[in-house]
Design an enzyme around this catalytic site. Sequence first.
Site, PDB file in Angstrom:
ATOM      1  N   LYS A   1     -26.929   8.369   7.346  1.00  0.00           N
ATOM      2  CA  LYS A   1     -26.751   9.818   7.425  1.00  0.00           C
ATOM      3  C   LYS A   1     -27.884  10.500   6.653  1.00  0.00           C
ATOM      4  O   LYS A   1     -28.961  10.683   7.192  1.00  0.00           O
ATOM      5  CB  LYS A   1     -25.354  10.197   6.944  1.00  0.00           C
ATOM      6  CG  LYS A   1     -24.266   9.678   7.893  1.00  0.00           C
ATOM      7  CD  LYS A   1     -22.886  10.036   7.470  1.00  0.00           C
ATOM      8  CE  LYS A   1     -21.851   9.669   8.534  1.00  0.00           C
ATOM      9  NZ  LYS A   1     -21.807   8.258   8.913  1.00  0.00           N
TER      10      LYS A   1
ATOM     11  N   LYS B   1       0.838  -1.203   0.000  1.00  0.00           N
ATOM     12  CA  LYS B   1       0.000   0.000   0.000  1.00  0.00           C
ATOM     13  C   LYS B   1       0.869   1.247   0.000  1.00  0.00           C
ATOM     14  O   LYS B   1       2.013   1.231   0.452  1.00  0.00           O
ATOM     15  CB  LYS B   1      -0.937   0.023   1.204  1.00  0.00           C
ATOM     16  CG  LYS B   1      -0.251   0.177   2.544  1.00  0.00           C
ATOM     17  CD  LYS B   1      -1.259   0.244   3.672  1.00  0.00           C
ATOM     18  CE  LYS B   1      -0.580   0.466   5.021  1.00  0.00           C
ATOM     19  NZ  LYS B   1       0.275  -0.655   5.420  1.00  0.00           N
TER      20      LYS B   1
END
Length: 556
Positions: A345, A237
């Site tokens: 949300k 990564k």
Amino acid sequence: MDSLARQSAKICPFVSRVTSSMQQVQVLHKTNMSAMAQQCPVMRRAMAARGYVTASPPAGAAAADVGEARPITPVLERGTQERTFDYDGLFETELQKKRLDSSYRFFNNINRLAKEYPMAHRLEEEDKVTVWCSNDYLTYSRNEKVMETMKRTIDKYGAGAGGTRNIAGHNRHAMRLEAELAALHKKEGALVFSSCFVANDAVLSLLGQKMPNMVIFSDEMNHASMIMGIKHANVQKHIFRHNDLQHLEELLAMYPKSQPKLIAFESVYSMSGSVADIRKICDLAEKYGALTFLDEVHSVGLYGPHGAGVAEHLDFEAHRKAGLASPAQTTVLDRVDMITATLGKSFGSVGGYLAASEKLVDFVRSYAPGFIFTSSLPPAVMAGSAAAVFDQRSSLHLRQLQQKHTSYVKTGLGDLGIPVQPNPSHIVPVLVGNPDLAKRASDILMEKHRIYVQAINFPTVPRGTERLRITPTPGHTNDLSDVLLDAMDDVWKTLQLPRVSDWAAHGGLLGVGEPDYVPEANLWTEEQMSLTNDDLHPSVFSPVEKFLEVSSGIKA
């Protein structure tokens, strides 16, 4: 086998102790090795942990074990005076670290009132406060259509789904919701998870585990769920500087185009309000052969003509005119490979999801443990979420009202010299720069002014950038905003917190008081803000009727 026995005698102290010659080892192997192994402290544990293909041992397995069992005298007994590890001591030490660095969290008892939104009560129902930091951005948690849908569903289908999607938990509510989500993002498929944290972790870790030599490129400000998924992927990564596409390209260029790559990023970063340049990231992904993984958690419902997020907003007119259909030209939304977002949300309930191609969704559905081995969301939650996704698709005015209220608060704070970190989105991050003062500011707002704004400290934000995070909604009228502005001014005076001019005197921080900082234009233009629901395509006013085949499994 003789070679194996010799090696065993050299390596294992148990074997060397219980055998006086290699001939004895050979006899042991041929006759009673299983029983002797039970006397070895290592092998005894290993043999106890037997593996089977099925979830339970095959029939007869228990009987076979009983037949082989013999009385065993432990070879090694621990001294009875040995001390047990101090577990509570470790817990207390770690907690004390958080208290000392001001990162220990205190939860406020906030009970939001559906009929008095944005009001809530604390422990006592008479003790009411105004909530200014909820992520219920469009107030769908108290929307009448959503609540009535959930009530009808729970009356008919009960409280829970009854199992995983594979075992008794797959139903029409899941299929309807996934069809609505796929249509919203104009993707072939969608898959619902118990949360977006789980979705991000499950998808990223699976892709890393299944793709040979995968390399993941992650924005340094990515959410903890994405960081966790990348860790679980256990692959190479690279972390690129926040929204620094030159840095991202330098990292991408290190690898051949043929090597699997994935760029993980967010559209709106929730603690700063900064926005990714999705179009340019897609350009880089196509240039270097990478997949794009876009988290739209803090933008679905709020951007785009139909609330699909920033990726839709970037081609606003094309999507507005096309309705549920895909525009004739290729759009940014088309170019993003994977979109994850939340139902908790803007859509007002709970859960998360992935929207992507049919093959990718089927791949995740078939392999991701985070999806396979967890109970399905309750029918009422999925039905209510589908109702919210459908309703907001044609509720342009709600998005616009939220933007208007955000602009009013940002302008008012600016007029007072209270430092708002500049950004083009709906987030209002007010810079404090000290964890203890941020907590005290939050406490004064609550106790003196009956206003709830949560302090945001490390590790959610870097040390030295502690802040208050304000999130206006359609329910936060200008009158309520004026009360907030007066309260914020009082807190800044009481605690003598630095204002914009004070930050500027020290060179500025995060765009606050920085002399050369050029603010970005708001995502919503004046022309977009002038549109009405009547300007939307007729197709968005009807629910999606056809279920997705991938929701149940694709027949060969």
